[in-house]
Design a protein around this motif. Structure first.
Motif, PDB file in Angstrom:
ATOM      1  N   LEU A  83       0.883  -1.156   0.000  1.00  9.95           N
ATOM      2  CA  LEU A  83       0.000   0.000   0.000  1.00  9.95           C
ATOM      3  C   LEU A  83       0.923   1.208   0.000  1.00  9.95           C
ATOM      4  O   LEU A  83       1.998   1.154   0.583  1.00  9.95           O
ATOM      5  N   ILE A  85       0.534   5.080   0.892  1.00 12.91           N
ATOM      6  CA  ILE A  85      -0.311   6.213   1.257  1.00 12.91           C
ATOM      7  C   ILE A  85       0.460   7.525   1.146  1.00 12.91           C
ATOM      8  O   ILE A  85      -0.011   8.556   1.567  1.00 12.91           O
ATOM      9  N   LEU A 139      12.189   0.739   2.643  1.00 11.77           N
ATOM     10  CA  LEU A 139      11.670   0.600   4.009  1.00 11.77           C
ATOM     11  C   LEU A 139      10.856  -0.679   4.144  1.00 11.77           C
ATOM     12  O   LEU A 139      10.915  -1.367   5.156  1.00 11.77           O
ATOM     13  N   GLY A 144      11.772  -4.051   6.551  1.00 10.00           N
ATOM     14  CA  GLY A 144      10.697  -4.976   6.901  1.00 10.00           C
ATOM     15  C   GLY A 144       9.515  -4.330   7.588  1.00 10.00           C
ATOM     16  O   GLY A 144       8.834  -4.956   8.388  1.00 10.00           O
ATOM     17  N   MET A 145       9.263  -3.045   7.288  1.00  6.74           N
ATOM     18  CA  MET A 145       8.118  -2.384   7.914  1.00  6.74           C
ATOM     19  C   MET A 145       6.826  -2.767   7.191  1.00  6.74           C
ATOM     20  O   MET A 145       6.842  -3.109   6.022  1.00  6.74           O
ATOM     21  N   GLN A 146       5.712  -2.640   7.921  1.00  6.42           N
ATOM     22  CA  GLN A 146       4.427  -2.811   7.243  1.00  6.42           C
ATOM     23  C   GLN A 146       4.294  -1.676   6.226  1.00  6.42           C
ATOM     24  O   GLN A 146       4.677  -0.540   6.533  1.00  6.42           O
ATOM     25  N   ILE A 148       1.871   0.203   5.292  1.00  6.87           N
ATOM     26  CA  ILE A 148       1.157   1.412   5.745  1.00  6.87           C
ATOM     27  C   ILE A 148       2.100   2.283   6.572  1.00  6.87           C
ATOM     28  O   ILE A 148       2.177   3.497   6.387  1.00  6.87           O
ATOM     29  N   VAL A 149       2.870   1.637   7.463  1.00  7.23           N
ATOM     30  CA  VAL A 149       3.767   2.381   8.346  1.00  7.23           C
ATOM     31  C   VAL A 149       4.891   3.012   7.534  1.00  7.23           C
ATOM     32  O   VAL A 149       5.217   4.191   7.701  1.00  7.23           O
ATOM     33  N   LEU A 152       3.623   5.812   5.591  1.00 12.38           N
ATOM     34  CA  LEU A 152       3.112   6.870   6.480  1.00 12.38           C
ATOM     35  C   LEU A 152       4.203   7.907   6.756  1.00 12.38           C
ATOM     36  O   LEU A 152       3.937   9.105   6.840  1.00 12.38           O
ATOM     37  N   ILE A 153       5.451   7.411   6.870  1.00 16.01           N
ATOM     38  CA  ILE A 153       6.558   8.314   7.189  1.00 16.01           C
ATOM     39  C   ILE A 153       6.685   9.395   6.119  1.00 16.01           C
ATOM     40  O   ILE A 153       6.747  10.586   6.425  1.00 16.01           O
ATOM     41  N   MET A 155       4.390  10.181   4.018  1.00 11.57           N
ATOM     42  CA  MET A 155       3.137  10.937   3.957  1.00 11.57           C
ATOM     43  C   MET A 155       3.196  12.109   4.930  1.00 11.57           C
ATOM     44  O   MET A 155       2.762  13.218   4.613  1.00 11.57           O
ATOM     45  N   VAL A 156       3.763  11.854   6.123  1.00  8.65           N
ATOM     46  CA  VAL A 156       3.860  12.911   7.123  1.00  8.65           C
ATOM     47  C   VAL A 156       4.924  13.930   6.724  1.00  8.65           C
ATOM     48  O   VAL A 156       4.688  15.136   6.707  1.00  8.65           O
TER      49      VAL A 156
ATOM     50  N   PHE B 123      -8.047  -0.099   8.267  1.00 11.22           N
ATOM     51  CA  PHE B 123      -7.537   1.046   7.523  1.00 11.22           C
ATOM     52  C   PHE B 123      -8.592   1.599   6.567  1.00 11.22           C
ATOM     53  O   PHE B 123      -8.864   2.795   6.533  1.00 11.22           O
ATOM     54  N   LEU B 251      -2.904  11.650  11.735  1.00 15.95           N
ATOM     55  CA  LEU B 251      -1.479  11.352  11.533  1.00 15.95           C
ATOM     56  C   LEU B 251      -0.677  11.726  12.774  1.00 15.95           C
ATOM     57  O   LEU B 251       0.205  10.989  13.208  1.00 15.95           O
ATOM     58  N   LEU B 264       3.107  -0.783  16.119  1.00 11.01           N
ATOM     59  CA  LEU B 264       1.952  -0.699  15.232  1.00 11.01           C
ATOM     60  C   LEU B 264       1.372  -2.067  14.917  1.00 11.01           C
ATOM     61  O   LEU B 264       0.266  -2.182  14.421  1.00 11.01           O
ATOM     62  N   ARG B 265       2.128  -3.138  15.203  1.00 10.39           N
ATOM     63  CA  ARG B 265       1.582  -4.472  14.997  1.00 10.39           C
ATOM     64  C   ARG B 265       0.591  -4.833  16.093  1.00 10.39           C
ATOM     65  O   ARG B 265      -0.148  -5.791  15.977  1.00 10.39           O
ATOM     66  N   ARG B 300       6.826  19.078  10.457  1.00  9.81           N
ATOM     67  CA  ARG B 300       6.397  17.857   9.786  1.00  9.81           C
ATOM     68  C   ARG B 300       7.596  16.985   9.458  1.00  9.81           C
ATOM     69  O   ARG B 300       7.549  15.765   9.602  1.00  9.81           O
ATOM     70  N   GLY B 304       8.271  13.327  10.863  1.00  3.44           N
ATOM     71  CA  GLY B 304       8.523  12.214   9.948  1.00  3.44           C
ATOM     72  C   GLY B 304       9.811  11.498  10.291  1.00  3.44           C
ATOM     73  O   GLY B 304       9.872  10.260  10.328  1.00  3.44           O
ATOM     74  N   LEU B 307       9.348   9.493  13.426  1.00  5.17           N
ATOM     75  CA  LEU B 307       8.563   8.298  13.115  1.00  5.17           C
ATOM     76  C   LEU B 307       9.468   7.234  12.526  1.00  5.17           C
ATOM     77  O   LEU B 307       9.419   6.067  12.912  1.00  5.17           O
ATOM     78  N   PHE B 308      10.302   7.656  11.576  1.00  8.49           N
ATOM     79  CA  PHE B 308      11.223   6.747  10.916  1.00  8.49           C
ATOM     80  C   PHE B 308      12.138   6.091  11.940  1.00  8.49           C
ATOM     81  O   PHE B 308      12.292   4.867  11.981  1.00  8.49           O
ATOM     82  N   CYS B 311      10.175   3.660  14.132  1.00  9.56           N
ATOM     83  CA  CYS B 311       9.771   2.447  13.418  1.00  9.56           C
ATOM     84  C   CYS B 311      10.970   1.514  13.257  1.00  9.56           C
ATOM     85  O   CYS B 311      10.855   0.299  13.417  1.00  9.56           O
ATOM     86  N   ARG B 315      11.463  -2.246  14.667  1.00  5.45           N
ATOM     87  CA  ARG B 315      11.860  -3.397  13.852  1.00  5.45           C
ATOM     88  C   ARG B 315      13.008  -4.132  14.536  1.00  5.45           C
ATOM     89  O   ARG B 315      13.072  -5.346  14.540  1.00  5.45           O
TER      90      ARG B 315
END
Lengths: 350, 343
Positions: A83, A85, A139, A144-146, A148-149, A152-153, A155-156, B123, B251, B264-265, B300, B304, B307-308, B311, B315
């Motif tokens: 996906l 986004i 990514l 190995g991120m989902q 959407i996640v 999303l990065i 996207m933001v 979603f 967001l 997020l899982r 922003r 971002g 977030l990165f 995430c 992982r």
């Protein structure tokens, strides 16, 4: 008499519909066009004005071009269980880069002056868009991120980056040749439409004439099994994200050329949602594997026809969102096996 | 040695979040005059009260492995309905508050029902919910409606003194109460434990006989309720209803939850972490305001980038968990291996 004939026609139609993936999307589009004609009698009229076709239909096709492009990329990404986004943000970035590279100022000769040649500006915008896609793909595959996640990065951050490029301003483009992308006509048809159709055709050929289509399907149905079978699923995944970024980049060029400016805040706003909606409307399973490129194109046309219809019918255009929401709910429920079972059960009794 | 190890791996994301917040606060205090004042920190809460309220609801949804994209739109819808009823129809705010909260909860419940009953992707369902709620805002009015009701302005101006010159707004206190309630629900109730179990493995939770279906619906209902409550806080803050209030709030809320250390899982995370996630987002904004030379869009980009980073960190923990599944408490959810029930 008439109703009996209608009934038999309807039953053959449903049989054909069960067999053909495109049936429901095309029926929806046909119904929408019918309503449009009822609302606006001259809707289907085409005329030849000043060396090119004009009319509401052409207008719908022309305006649907960016969404068709993005939906093409999105279809492939969703087909492999992904996906994206971030496409809306990528549209904004691509538009910002193109406008920045062309530059421009008000004044005499501004219409012919460009900071860089047009080709460089386009290549630059598409290059950045491809890098955005590559980032998403890496990514997903490397980190190995989902999906959407991972997306999303961007996207933001993406709209922030676009604003950084434009310095928070709406960049206006004065360079006339650039306008051709979004406003020009080629062989009597809008250039943007031709680009969208060519891209879709090229993807269709690659999917049907090479093993690519098979690979994409197999990754979508079972990533592990296809990897074991020797499909280079990681490489293909990255490539498809890059392609999705590229289609968003082209859409950004078309949109910014069409409105002759790059607005980092609003270019491609909610594009990701429209694209996902178009893909879902076209009959592509959001869980991957089963996909239909033509369906997504029809889905994009459905959305644009709907928008045009609402605009021309005098209903406040914002109501569009409610209609879209109802559409998504309907499509989701129709795709859900649980819902089908629930609907079918009473029939089984009678 | 085993016990400290387990505690460590569960708390590391939370510790990282809190350390980051402290580090950012310290950096700000060192770099800028006037940054190290109690009111600056309290303002973080006051200015982000609605985000905090919404993010607590989002935390629960994400803990079950779902997502709720409709919250920003529900906030806007709440402000619109409140403004329409109070400012245009002259209905008492005290009647409107429970009404909008009920609408938010119902909205969330409907989404939860669709997710749970028809196995639809959260979603997409909440995306459609977002369209619907924003669209309904426009159906009410396309223009901003200001609220001049004395109750609203009284609540908006009310400040609870905390000694010295420091004070908190009503919304900030509601936000803290929601965080406290969220922590209690998550860690002290059967509902909370079921939420974690669903996030860990829905199949196992089902096999254990937990009320999975009802819990999923209630989680979305709670998120809808929090969004409506956040909307009420926004009406105090803005004293108006507008369709474009809280655009992109979903967001920010997701970012706050992720930065707060929630996976997020699903299955791993803390409501307290979300509070710090919100504070970090607020601190980024405050730092950029204090810096003065940086433009607003850096917020922003910074969010971002954070977030990165988080995430990637997640992982890292997930892969660590996969390499030694029997000892790790943060084992990733993998379909087809319901061996989590080994306890």
């Amino acid at each position: 008499m008439k109703s009996a004939r209608l009934k038999s026609a309807a039953s053959t139609l449903t049989q054909w519909g069960a067999a053909h993936q495109l049936f429901w999307p095309l029926l929806t589009l046909a119904l929408l066009l019918l309503v449009s004609v009822l609302v606006q009698p001259g809707f289907l009229r085409l005329s030849w004005v000043g060396g090119h076709l004009q009319g509401n239909l052409i207008d719908v096709l022309n305006r649907a071009a960016p969404l068709m492009l993005v939906s093409t990329g999105m279809t492939l990404v969703i087909a492999i269980r992904g996906l994206d986004i971030s496409v809306g943000a990528v549209v904004a970035i691509s538009a910002a880069v193109a406008a920045l590279l062309i530059g421009g100022s008000v004044g005499a000769g501004a219409e012919q002056a460009s900071r860089f040649p047009l080709g460089v500006a386009i290549a630059g915008a598409l290059g950045i868009a491809a890098i955005c896609g590559l980032w998403n793909g890496l990514l997903v595959v490397k980190a190995g991120m989902q999906p959407i996640v991972a997306t999303l990065i961007l996207m933001v951050a993406g709209r922030g980056i676009a604003q950084l490029i434009t310095d928070g301003q709406i960049l206006t483009v004065y360079y006339a040749p650039y306008f051709f992308i979004g406003n020009g006509y080629f062989a009597g048809l809008p250039f943007a439409l031709i680009v969208a159709v060519l891209v879709a055709l090229a993807v269709h050929l690659v999917l049907t004439r090479t093993a690519m289509g098979l690979f994409v399907r197999s990754i979508g149905i079972n990533p592990v099994a296809s990897h074991v079978a020797g499909v280079r699923s990681r490489l293909i995944t990255v490539c498809l994200y890059v392609f999705c970024g590229l289609t968003a980049g082209v859409a950004g060029l078309i949109i910014s050329s069409n409105v002759k400016s790059a607005d980092a805040n609003n270019a491609g706003q909610l594009m990701e949602l429209d694209a996902i909606l178009a893909v879902a409307l076209g009959g592509t399973a959001l869980t991957g594997g089963r996909f239909s490129l033509a369906g997504s194109i029809v889905g994009a046309l459905i959305l644009q026809t709907l928008t045009s219809m609402i605009y021309s019918s005098g209903v406040p255009p914002e109501v569009n969102l409610v209609v879209k929401a109802v559409l998504v709910f309907a499509v989701m429920l129709l795709q859900s096996p649980e819902f089908r079972r629930m609907v079918k059960r009473p029939h089984a009794h009678s | 040695m085993r016990i400290p190890n387990r505690v460590d791996s569960r708390f590391v994301p939370l510790i990282v979040t809190i350390s980051l917040f402290v580090a950012m606060g310290t950096a700000g205090s060192v770099l800028y005059d006037g940054f190290f004042a109690p009111q600056v920190f309290l303002n973080l809460l006051i200015d982000n009260a609605f985000l905090c309220i919404v993010a607590v609801g989002m935390t629960f949804v994400i803990l079950t492995g779902g997502i709720d994209l409709s919250v920003g739109a529900v906030v806007a819808l709440t402000t619109m309905i409140s403004a329409q009823l109070v400012a245009r129809n002259g209905i008492s705010p005290w009647l409107v508050f429970p009404l909008v909260l009920a609408i938010g909860a119902l909205f969330g419940m409907a989404q939860g029902y669709l997710v749970q009953r028809f196995r639809l992707q959260p979603f997409i369902v909440t995306l459609a919910g977002m369209f619907l709620a924003r669209g309904l805002c426009y159906v009410i009015s396309t223009e901003s409606i200001s609220i001049n009701d004395p109750v609203y302005s009284a609540i908006a101006q009310a400040r609870v003194p905390l000694g010295g010159h420091a004070s908190l707004s009503v919304s900030a206190i509601i936000a803290l109460a929601v965080v406290a309630a969220g922590m209690w629900i998550a860690h002290r109730t059967q509902f909370g434990r079921t939420v974690y179990a669903i996030g860990g493995s829905e199949a196992s939770a089902r096999l254990m006989g937990l009320p999975v279906d009802a819990t999923v619906v209630r989680v979305y209902m709670f998120s809808g309720f929090c969004a409506a409550l956040g909307g009420v806080a926004v009406t105090f803050y803005m004293q108006s209803g507008y369709s474009l209030h809280a655009v992109g709030l979903e967001l920010d809320a997701i970012a706050a939850v992720v930065i707060g250390g929630t996976l997020l899982r699903g299955g791993v995370g803390y409501v307290a972490g979300t509070l710090f996630g919100v504070l970090i987002l607020g601190t980024i904004q405050t730092l950029i305001t204090f810096e003065g030379t940086l433009s607003s869009w850096w917020t922003r980009i910074a969010v971002g980038a954070l977030l990165f980073a988080f995430c990637l960190l997640q992982r890292l923990f997930a892969t660590e968990g996969r390499e030694r599944p029997p000892t790790s408490t943060a084992a990733p959810r993998s379909a087809g291996s319901p061996s989590v029930a080994h306890r």
